[in-house]
Motif scaffolding. Structure first.
Motif, mmCIF file in Angstrom:
data_model
loop_
_atom_site.group_PDB
_atom_site.id
_atom_site.type_symbol
_atom_site.label_atom_id
_atom_site.label_comp_id
_atom_site.label_asym_id
_atom_site.label_seq_id
_atom_site.Cartn_x
_atom_site.Cartn_y
_atom_site.Cartn_z
ATOM 1 N N ALA A 120 -2.889 -9.440 22.232
ATOM 2 C CA ALA A 120 -2.174 -8.213 22.589
ATOM 3 C C ALA A 120 -3.086 -6.991 22.633
ATOM 4 C CB ALA A 120 -1.036 -7.966 21.596
ATOM 5 N N GLY A 151 2.844 -5.200 17.057
ATOM 6 C CA GLY A 151 3.509 -5.971 18.090
ATOM 7 C C GLY A 151 5.020 -5.855 18.086
ATOM 8 N N LYS A 170 6.550 -2.020 21.575
ATOM 9 C CA LYS A 170 5.687 -1.966 22.761
ATOM 10 C C LYS A 170 5.351 -0.519 23.081
ATOM 11 C CE LYS A 170 5.497 -6.367 23.826
ATOM 12 N NZ LYS A 170 4.227 -7.097 23.901
#
Length: 291
Positions: free
Chosen positions: A177, A287, A290
């Motif tokens: 990510a 995470g 967003k």
């Protein structure tokens, strides 16, 4: 204007009051067993046989009769000091080794292209649901053939194997990510995978690494099954968990000492958690939102 702000703050306060009360109740219930364990660890054997630990609230003046004799007896008991050293000898390498391997593997699964990458990662995910109890006998037989039974190296390798699937899964999701532009900019500047890993990935992934370190250390420190199977209860390599279980089996009349021993064994995990608490919370929240 200030009056409107004050009224708004008061409304928000009363709206959040049920939430705060609920959190306080949950926190109290959650810490109640620990409080009972601590109070019991300070009580004498006769007091524990005659009444429960909650009687301290009915007779608060009896606190003056509580003492640290149980702790001194546990610490001075045969083999307990060596057991703490053995637990540290087992837990520290069994935490560092899987973290190092899992971080390298997570970077490979997230940012390196090679055949079968998704299939291998799927195998890692599937290993999460395999019960470790099914591997005890085959690995123990292999350890006996290789001479690794009743050794620290055998326990390190076992905990590394059992902890790697979860570590790779957690770190891969976190590392994957990270901003792609940052990784591609480093590649354009001529950085190798090793330099990208050491200069970018590791510093940016410290919250996730610390979170996994806390989980792994707590699991290894509190483990009894793996240590009992692969170490066999040998005194010179037995950790705290085995020593406490031996105290129950061979000294059943002194079961009250278990409360002091259990509370002592909690100190090291608590120190580790509070030392890494900042990174742990960041890793858990990473995470979830967003950007």
């Amino acid at each position: 204007m200030p009056e409107k702000i004050n009224k708004k703050n008061q409304v928000e306060f009363w709206q959040k009051t049920p939430i705060h009360i609920t959190l306080v109740i949950i926190a109290f219930i959650w810490t109640l067993p620990t409080m009972g364990l601590f109070i019991s660890s300070l009580r004498q054997r006769e007091a524990m046989l005659s009444s429960g630990w909650w009687s301290v609230f009915l007779h608060p003046f009896e606190l003056t009769q509580y003492h640290l004799g149980n702790y001194l007896e546990v610490i001075q008991s045969q083999g307990m000091g060596q057991a703490f050293l053995n637990s540290l000898t087992i837990s520290i390498p069994a935490t560092i080794i899987p973290i190092a391997i899992a971080t390298f593997a997570a970077y490979g699964f997230a940012w390196m292209e090679f055949p079968g990458r998704q299939f291998l990662f799927l195998i890692v995910v599937c290993l999460l649901v395999v019960p470790l109890q099914t591997t005890l006998i085959p690995i123990l037989r292999a350890y006996r053939d290789l001479g690794l039974a009743n050794t620290f190296l055998g326990v390190w390798l076992a905990h590394t194997g059992y902890g790697l699937p979860l570590g790779i899964y957690l770190l891969r999701n976190y590392i994957g990510a990270l901003p792609r532009d940052l990784i591609e900019a480093a590649k354009v500047d001529g950085a190798s995978h090793l330099k990208i890993f050491t200069r970018l990935i590791v510093p940016l992934s410290m919250p996730a690494i610390a979170s996994f370190a806390v989980f792994q250390f707590l699991w290894v420190w509190n483990d009894l099954l793996i240590a009992l199977v692969y170490l066999g209860g040998t005194k010179n390599v037995a950790p705290v968990t085995i020593q406490l279980s031996n105290m129950v089996g061979s000294r059943g009349q002194d079961w009250y000492l278990l409360t002091a021993g259990a509370f002592i064994s909690m100190t090291v995990p608590l120190m580790v958690f509070f030392a890494l608490q900042r990174y742990f919370v960041r890793g858990m929240l990473a995470g979830s939102v967003k950007s």
